[in-house]
Enzyme design. Structure first.
Site, short mmCIF file in Angstrom:
data_model
loop_
_atom_site.label_atom_id
_atom_site.label_comp_id
_atom_site.label_asym_id
_atom_site.label_seq_id
_atom_site.Cartn_x
_atom_site.Cartn_y
_atom_site.Cartn_z
N ARG A 279 0.87 -1.18 0.00
CA ARG A 279 0.00 0.00 0.00
C ARG A 279 0.90 1.23 0.00
O ARG A 279 1.51 1.56 1.01
CB ARG A 279 -0.87 -0.05 1.26
N HIS A 283 -3.53 4.30 4.84
CA HIS A 283 -4.63 3.33 4.92
C HIS A 283 -5.90 3.96 4.35
O HIS A 283 -6.58 3.41 3.51
CB HIS A 283 -4.83 2.90 6.37
N TYR A 292 4.11 4.97 11.54
CA TYR A 292 4.41 3.56 11.82
C TYR A 292 5.26 2.86 10.75
O TYR A 292 5.50 1.66 10.85
CB TYR A 292 3.11 2.77 12.04
C1 LIG Z 1 -15.08 -5.94 11.89
C2 LIG Z 1 -14.23 -4.73 11.78
N1 LIG Z 1 -13.25 -4.53 12.68
C3 LIG Z 1 -12.45 -3.44 12.57
C4 LIG Z 1 -12.63 -2.54 11.56
C5 LIG Z 1 -11.72 -1.33 11.46
N2 LIG Z 1 -10.79 -1.49 10.33
C6 LIG Z 1 -11.01 -0.87 9.17
S1 LIG Z 1 -9.82 -1.24 8.05
C7 LIG Z 1 -9.00 -2.23 9.12
C8 LIG Z 1 -7.72 -2.93 8.71
C9 LIG Z 1 -7.91 -3.85 7.55
O1 LIG Z 1 -6.68 -4.29 7.07
P1 LIG Z 1 -6.55 -5.28 5.87
O2 LIG Z 1 -7.52 -6.40 5.99
O3 LIG Z 1 -5.11 -5.67 5.76
O4 LIG Z 1 -7.00 -4.44 4.58
P2 LIG Z 1 -6.39 -3.11 3.96
O5 LIG Z 1 -7.13 -1.96 4.60
O6 LIG Z 1 -4.93 -3.07 4.23
O7 LIG Z 1 -6.70 -3.15 2.51
C10 LIG Z 1 -9.65 -2.26 10.35
C11 LIG Z 1 -9.18 -3.02 11.52
C12 LIG Z 1 -13.68 -2.78 10.64
N3 LIG Z 1 -13.91 -1.97 9.60
N4 LIG Z 1 -14.43 -3.89 10.75
#
Ligand SMILES: Cc1ncc(C[n+]2csc(CCOP(=O)(O)OP(=O)(O)O)c2C)c(N)n1
Length: 386
Positions: A279, A283, A292
């Site tokens: 990425r 985020h 970080y």
């Molecule tokens: C069930 C739930 N828990 C927490 C969140 C908060 N949250 C949003 S994005 C994220 C991280 C996701 O990371 P990843 O699966 O690696 O996907 P990326 O965003 O890097 O594409 C979190 C914890 C959420 N949206 N849904």
């Protein structure tokens, strides 16, 4: 090394199924560390299991897809900074993973995205303005999932894997010859629903491919904190094949995803693809990644830029020249202008509209709530809340 469409695997899967799960589970093929067909320098290399038969027009089209979605992404980030979007989740750096996966799908296949799959949305013919309206907060995503073969965005991490597996089990029962592509991030692999979805997919040999974009971070949590093994190896614990592909190599992603979807359509059951990528941006626009991660790491990944490597291959091989790249650039300018204009001109919804989009058919209970809300709002000057 064995490809996802392995004939011996078909047999062992079918033996396993016909034994009602009592015989030994299918033997999983050994896996190469990373499937790559285009090096970061833009040199074409062969892979014994993933020959890719692709014409020059298709190669140029992949470049155009990636360049246009990158411009859309940049425009969206700028619009958020100017207060025109509530939020934006950038796909910067993940264009090859998304375009390669999206273009591997057949018309009848169905994708279940997260909130970052703008590149896949593009390949499925979703109008970027529909995605923009979601991030502007003026509707819930205005495309028809069935028409596009692309479900609405899912923000609840991992939930779409359950939807995808359930949908795939439906496809299986309908006897349809289509497959399902479930998108997830590296962080989502730690989520309970994702693991439940994989258990069900394996048990029912559902025609679903789990496409994990390992972009190295779940917001600020690096992959090392989520998994002690490479993610693609997790698949073996569920009893289906897993493979790691260079997610910044659009050709490799296309070849590997095509094979996995074909295997699913042929009844070989689920598989897991780990698209190893990065990425490049934050985020979301609410995040500051400098808190970080080291800038040196970002600089290192810039050298593996997915668009630059295809451009270099096209240029060096004489498959595209200045005219082509200029034309794509001009098209990107037009697209960005259309997205900007369309976004800032979007009308605000009436607050009472929220009652109309909960169910396909209005329920008496919601109709009563709507009437009550409208009566209440009418008490304000101009009835502004309606
Ligand atoms: C069930 C739930 N828990 C927490 C969140 C908060 N949250 C949003 S994005 C994220 C991280 C996701 O990371 P990843 O699966 O690696 O996907 P990326 O965003 O890097 O594409 C979190 C914890 C959420 N949206 N849904």
């Amino acid at each position: 090394m064995t490809a996802l469409r392995d004939e011996s695997l078909v047999q062992s899967r079918s033996d396993y199924r016909s034994s009602g799960g009592r015989s030994s589970p299918p033997q999983l093929p050994s896996q190469p560390e990373l499937v790559q067909l285009l090096t970061p320098e833009g040199e074409r290399v062969e892979h014994p299991d993933y020959a890719l038969d692709i014409g020059d027009d298709e190669l140029r089209a992949l470049y155009r897809d990636m360049a246009l979605v990158r411009r859309w992404d940049a425009e969206a980030t700028a619009l958020q900074r100017q207060g025109e979007l509530g939020l934006w989740a950038s796909l910067l750096g993940q264009e090859a993973a998304q375009v390669g996966a999206g273009r591997a799908m057949a018309d009848d296949d169905m994708a279940f995205p997260t909130y970052r799959e703008h590149g896949v949305a593009w390949t499925r013919g979703v109008d970027p303005l529909h995605v923009m309206s979601l991030y502007r907060g003026v509707d819930n995503g205005g495309w028809n999932p069935l028409e596009r073969g692309f479900n609405l965005y899912t923000i609840v991490i991992g939930a779409q894997c359950l939807h995808a597996t359930g949908y795939a089990m439906g496809v299986q029962r309908d006897g349809a010859e289509s497959a399902v592509l479930a998108f997830l991030g590296d962080g989502a692999t730690s989520q309970g629903e994702v693991n439940e979805a994989m258990v069900f997919a394996a048990s029912f040999a559902a025609p679903v491919v789990f496409f994990c974009q390992n972009n190295q971070y779940a917001i600020s949590a690096p992959l090392e904190r989520q998994s002690k093994v490479p993610l693609y190896q997790r698949a073996s614990g569920f009893g289906f094949p897993g493979i790691r592909v260079d997610g910044n190599d659009v050709l490799a992603v296309l070849a590997v995803t095509r094979a996995a979807l074909a295997a699913a359509r042929e009844g070989q059951g689920p598989s897991f693809i780990e698209a190893f990528t990065y990425r490049m941006g934050a985020h979301t626009t609410s995040d500051d990644p400098s808190r970080y991660r080291m800038s040196g790491e970002v600089e290192e990944w810039k050298l593996r830029d997915p668009i630059a490597r295809l451009r270099s291959y096209l240029s060096r091989g004489g498959l595209a020249g200045g005219d082509f790249f200029d034309a794509v650039e001009a098209e990107a300018d037009d697209l960005a202008a259309r997205i900007r204009r369309g976004t800032v001109e979007m009308p605000d919804p009436r607050p009472s509209d929220m009652f109309d989009v909960v169910y396909a058919e209005q329920t008496p209970h919601l109709a009563a709530q709507k009437a009550e809300f409208e009566a209440y709002s009418a008490g304000f000057e101009g009835g502004a809340a309606q």
